[in-house]
Design a protein around this motif. Sequence first.
Motif, short mmCIF file in Angstrom:
data_model
loop_
_atom_site.label_atom_id
_atom_site.label_comp_id
_atom_site.label_asym_id
_atom_site.label_seq_id
_atom_site.Cartn_x
_atom_site.Cartn_y
_atom_site.Cartn_z
N GLY A 142 10.07 -4.21 8.03
CA GLY A 142 8.79 -3.65 7.78
C GLY A 142 7.84 -4.26 8.71
N ASN A 143 7.68 -5.83 8.68
CA ASN A 143 6.70 -6.30 9.44
C ASN A 143 6.78 -6.28 10.99
OD1 ASN A 143 4.83 -7.21 7.34
ND2 ASN A 143 6.39 -8.76 6.66
N GLU A 144 8.19 -6.08 11.35
CA GLU A 144 8.34 -5.96 12.92
C GLU A 144 7.87 -4.61 13.04
OE1 GLU A 144 12.35 -6.64 14.16
OE2 GLU A 144 12.99 -7.58 12.31
N LEU A 145 7.62 -3.64 12.18
CA LEU A 145 7.25 -2.23 12.59
C LEU A 145 5.82 -1.84 12.17
CD1 LEU A 145 10.32 -0.18 11.43
CD2 LEU A 145 9.98 -1.45 13.54
N SER A 146 5.16 -2.35 11.32
CA SER A 146 4.12 -1.91 10.83
C SER A 146 3.11 -3.37 10.42
CB SER A 146 4.12 -1.25 9.55
OG SER A 146 3.03 -1.19 8.94
N LYS A 147 1.89 -2.97 10.37
CA LYS A 147 0.95 -4.17 10.12
C LYS A 147 0.45 -4.09 8.71
CE LYS A 147 -1.75 -3.51 14.46
NZ LYS A 147 -2.97 -3.18 15.22
N ARG A 148 0.89 -3.26 7.92
CA ARG A 148 0.83 -3.10 6.41
C ARG A 148 2.13 -2.84 5.76
NH1 ARG A 148 -3.59 -1.31 3.03
NH2 ARG A 148 -3.03 -2.37 0.91
N VAL A 149 2.65 -3.82 5.15
CA VAL A 149 4.00 -3.81 4.28
C VAL A 149 3.88 -4.22 2.96
CG1 VAL A 149 6.49 -4.15 4.37
CG2 VAL A 149 5.21 -4.04 6.68
N LEU A 150 4.06 -3.68 2.14
CA LEU A 150 3.95 -4.16 0.61
C LEU A 150 5.32 -3.51 -0.26
CD1 LEU A 150 1.30 -2.08 -1.30
CD2 LEU A 150 1.91 -1.56 0.99
N GLN A 151 5.39 -4.40 -1.23
CA GLN A 151 6.47 -3.81 -2.24
C GLN A 151 5.76 -2.81 -3.23
OE1 GLN A 151 9.26 -6.62 -3.66
NE2 GLN A 151 8.41 -8.22 -2.64
N ALA A 152 6.71 -2.01 -3.84
CA ALA A 152 6.09 -1.04 -4.84
C ALA A 152 7.26 -0.27 -5.42
CB ALA A 152 5.19 0.06 -4.10
N SER A 153 6.98 -0.38 -7.04
CA SER A 153 7.98 0.27 -7.63
C SER A 153 8.30 1.69 -7.42
CB SER A 153 7.72 -0.01 -9.18
OG SER A 153 6.64 0.69 -9.69
N SER A 154 9.32 2.25 -7.98
CA SER A 154 9.50 3.73 -7.81
C SER A 154 8.63 4.51 -8.34
CB SER A 154 10.99 4.11 -8.49
OG SER A 154 11.76 3.51 -7.85
N ASP A 155 7.87 4.11 -9.78
CA ASP A 155 6.89 4.66 -10.24
C ASP A 155 5.33 4.65 -9.37
OD1 ASP A 155 8.29 5.46 -12.63
OD2 ASP A 155 7.58 3.62 -13.79
N GLN A 156 5.42 3.53 -8.72
CA GLN A 156 4.18 3.36 -7.95
C GLN A 156 4.21 4.48 -6.81
OE1 GLN A 156 4.34 -1.03 -7.43
NE2 GLN A 156 2.20 -0.98 -8.41
N ARG A 157 5.40 4.29 -6.26
CA ARG A 157 5.53 5.38 -5.02
C ARG A 157 5.49 6.75 -5.40
NH1 ARG A 157 10.15 5.70 -3.85
NH2 ARG A 157 11.33 3.98 -5.05
N GLY A 158 5.97 7.00 -6.69
CA GLY A 158 6.00 8.43 -7.17
C GLY A 158 4.46 8.99 -7.45
N ALA A 159 3.39 7.90 -7.60
CA ALA A 159 1.93 8.28 -7.80
C ALA A 159 1.51 8.36 -6.52
CB ALA A 159 1.56 7.00 -8.75
N LEU A 160 1.95 7.51 -5.50
CA LEU A 160 1.39 7.69 -4.24
C LEU A 160 1.85 8.73 -3.41
CD1 LEU A 160 -0.07 6.09 -1.78
CD2 LEU A 160 2.09 5.13 -1.20
N HIS A 161 2.86 9.01 -3.82
CA HIS A 161 3.34 10.79 -3.15
C HIS A 161 2.64 11.93 -3.83
CE1 HIS A 161 6.99 13.36 -1.89
NE2 HIS A 161 6.28 13.05 -1.06
#
Length: 253
Positions: A142-161
């Motif tokens: 991810g850091n090769e492609l983007s300036k902002r990479v972070l770990q997130a759980s499935s629940d966190q990604r669901g909330a973000l979506h």
Amino acid sequence: MNIVVIGSGNVASHLARALYMAKHRILQVCSRTIDNAQILANEVNADSIDEVQQINVQADLYILSIKDDALAEVVEQLPDVDGMVVHTAGSVSVNILSRFKNYGVFYPFQTFVKSAELQFDAIPILVEANTIANASLLMGLGNELSKRVLQASSDQRGALHISAVFACNFVNHMYRLGEDVLKESGLPFELLHPLIQETANKVLRMSPSVAQTGPAARNDQQIIQKHLNQLEGQKETQQIYRMLTDSILKYNK
């Protein structure tokens, strides 16, 4: 890294191009429609296939970038591989890939259209994996492609979506309804462009709760009723106007 991309839609296209530009080798592009696979494969110097059973089992990474409701079926069809298998969905648990030895999620958080150019390094990427080592590998990619990479759980990604649906998909539908209202009056949608731009810029500088304006924020019942009366011939739009007005009024009590 040797990569197989399964999918040829909006996300798959942008991600495959970004990986290719980062000097990774795209071995294959797989799509149910061979013509679509071929188009993307030509862009990233890869082979095109239309059956997941045909994938190269020696790749380092397999990216499933397909419709959410097709993931389970494709996962079942995939042959056993030692490389890491990831999907790019916001609202699908990482556990859908648990039959594999190495698996995770690589979720670029943006609205994608194939033909629209994007600065991929400005797109946040959220990762999740079944082991610390695999998470570290995805973070590095991810850091090769983007300036902002972070770990997130499935629940966190669901909330973000869900948040993204409100902030992007629903907002765009509001633009469409606004366009329909203007068409009824014989006015061009372009009149809204400066307003849209300022609204978007404003919420980058302050909280949306502070940025809220309009008749509902002012509790201007006379104007609200006038608008509702004017929308009498567009019942569905009138209903949406009333529902959103009530929500703003509630938040501004």
